[in-house]
Write an enzyme that holds these catalytic residues in place. Structure first.
Site, PDB file in Angstrom:
ATOM      1  N   TYR A  97       0.819  -1.214   0.000  1.00 51.72           N
ATOM      2  CA  TYR A  97       0.000   0.000   0.000  1.00 51.72           C
ATOM      3  C   TYR A  97       0.858   1.272   0.000  1.00 51.72           C
ATOM      4  O   TYR A  97       0.404   2.320  -0.432  1.00 51.72           O
ATOM      5  CB  TYR A  97      -0.960  -0.008   1.196  1.00 51.72           C
ATOM      6  CG  TYR A  97      -2.141  -0.937   0.962  1.00 51.72           C
ATOM      7  CD1 TYR A  97      -3.329  -0.440   0.428  1.00 51.72           C
ATOM      8  CD2 TYR A  97      -2.057  -2.294   1.220  1.00 51.72           C
ATOM      9  CE1 TYR A  97      -4.407  -1.289   0.178  1.00 51.72           C
ATOM     10  CE2 TYR A  97      -3.118  -3.149   0.974  1.00 51.72           C
ATOM     11  CZ  TYR A  97      -4.287  -2.642   0.456  1.00 51.72           C
ATOM     12  OH  TYR A  97      -5.349  -3.473   0.198  1.00 51.72           O
ATOM     13  N   GLU A 139      -8.256  -7.772   4.746  1.00 47.70           N
ATOM     14  CA  GLU A 139      -7.413  -8.815   4.138  1.00 47.70           C
ATOM     15  C   GLU A 139      -6.758  -9.676   5.223  1.00 47.70           C
ATOM     16  O   GLU A 139      -6.695 -10.908   5.088  1.00 47.70           O
ATOM     17  CB  GLU A 139      -6.364  -8.159   3.214  1.00 47.70           C
ATOM     18  CG  GLU A 139      -7.019  -7.643   1.935  1.00 47.70           C
ATOM     19  CD  GLU A 139      -6.324  -6.449   1.266  1.00 47.70           C
ATOM     20  OE1 GLU A 139      -5.097  -6.283   1.428  1.00 47.70           O
ATOM     21  OE2 GLU A 139      -7.036  -5.677   0.575  1.00 47.70           O
TER      22      GLU A 139
END
Ligand code: HEM
Length: 273
Positions: A97, A139
């Protein structure tokens, strides 16, 4: 939750950012893949880089921004669940990310120029990390539920049977070591990673057929007709499906993910691929 100040800045700048997504997205991917070419060859769907299909990631951020300004928790949950399941089936890691953030924000600044004041940058930064943290947590929950460490979703599987026609083939899979494959829910899909002739590893999702016996998986692949884009280059749509149909026979070993996704339910469990 977004701070009150950031929410107002997002509300005021959403039309400009949303309207520029078509320019921001190609620049973002250009920068990302220049810095990390293996992401394009081995993780992202390079077919999505052609034509109009590459907007999903940046477009989702604009959608998430709208859902913060005009809150709709059910929609937020469904969106997060759909994306998190897709990411989990690809083994996306939390660390990635940062790199997405870096090049997405470089692209935003390059496209919108002076409109990105420090205040505007800070608000969109807060929004990005709110979304990213929500996805990362979802996740992590999916990896935990699957009983694996973060991102460890890939397994070797052997094609134990193949049936069908020239244009529609069903592949039956068994675990490479003979143990039963994990159970799955109706509507779940697996990612299939294909090592293509040019050396790229391309990944696509296929729903699991529900008519298999325990410990065995099957999925069906349909041929995608060759086509060209407006500029005359061949379309990459179907490159994995057609490769599987043309080159993967009984006895071959495939790299596949654990099952993820599934129909959206009241508690926000994922949509299909
Ligand atoms: C806040 C950040 C992110 C957002 C909002 C986001 C959003 C999305 C969305 C909307 C999709 C399409 C889901 C679907 O098909 O239903 C997607 C797919 C995907 N995402 Fe993300 N994503 C983010 C971060 C990442 C990161 C960090 C990676 C890994 C480097 C990643 C890799 C992928 C890949 C490989 C796909 C499959 C589609 C493709 O290959 O083009 N994403 N993401």
């Amino acid at each position: 939750m977004l701070s009150v100040e950031s929410k107002e800045v997002i509300r005021a700048t959403l039309p400009a950012v949303g309207g520029a997504i078509g320019d921001i997205t190609p620049l973002f991917y250009e920068k990302l893949f220049a810095a990390a070419p293996d992401l394009e060859r081995n993780l992202f769907n390079r077919g999505n880089q052609q034509g109009q299909q590459q907007k999903a990631l940046a477009g989702a951020i604009a959608t998430f921004a709208t859902l913060q300004v005009e809150p709709d928790q059910d929609k937020i949950d469904a969106t997060v669940s759909r994306i998190a399941n897709k990411h989990a089936s690809l083994g996306v890691a939390a660390e990635s990310y940062d790199v997405v953030h870096k090049y997405l924000f470089e692209a935003i600044v390059e496209v919108l120029g002076e409109a990105v004041t420090p205040e505007v940058a800070a608000a969109w930064d807060e929004l990005y990390w709110l979304f990213a943290r929500t996805l990362i947590a979802a996740e992590a929950g999916l990896y935990e539920a699957a009983g694996v460490s973060a991102g460890d979703v890939w397994r070797g599987a052997v094609v134990s049977a193949r049936s069908g026609s020239e244009d529609r083939v069903s592949f039956t899979l068994a675990a490479a070591d003979g143990s039963p494959l994990p159970d799955f829910q109706p509507g779940q899909y697996i990612s299939v990673a294909a090592q293509l002739p040019d050396g790229a590893r391309q990944i696509r999702q296929y729903p699991l057929d529900t008519v298999t016996t325990d410990g065995v998986w099957a999925f069906t692949v349909r041929r995608v007709a060759d086509s060209t884009l407006e500029d005359g280059t061949p379309s990459l749509r179907g490159e994995v499906s057609n490769f599987l149909i043309d080159h993967v026979s009984e006895g071959a070993e495939l790299t596949v993910s654990l099952p993820f996704g599934g129909p959206v339910t009241a508690d926000g469990v994922a949509a299909t691929a």
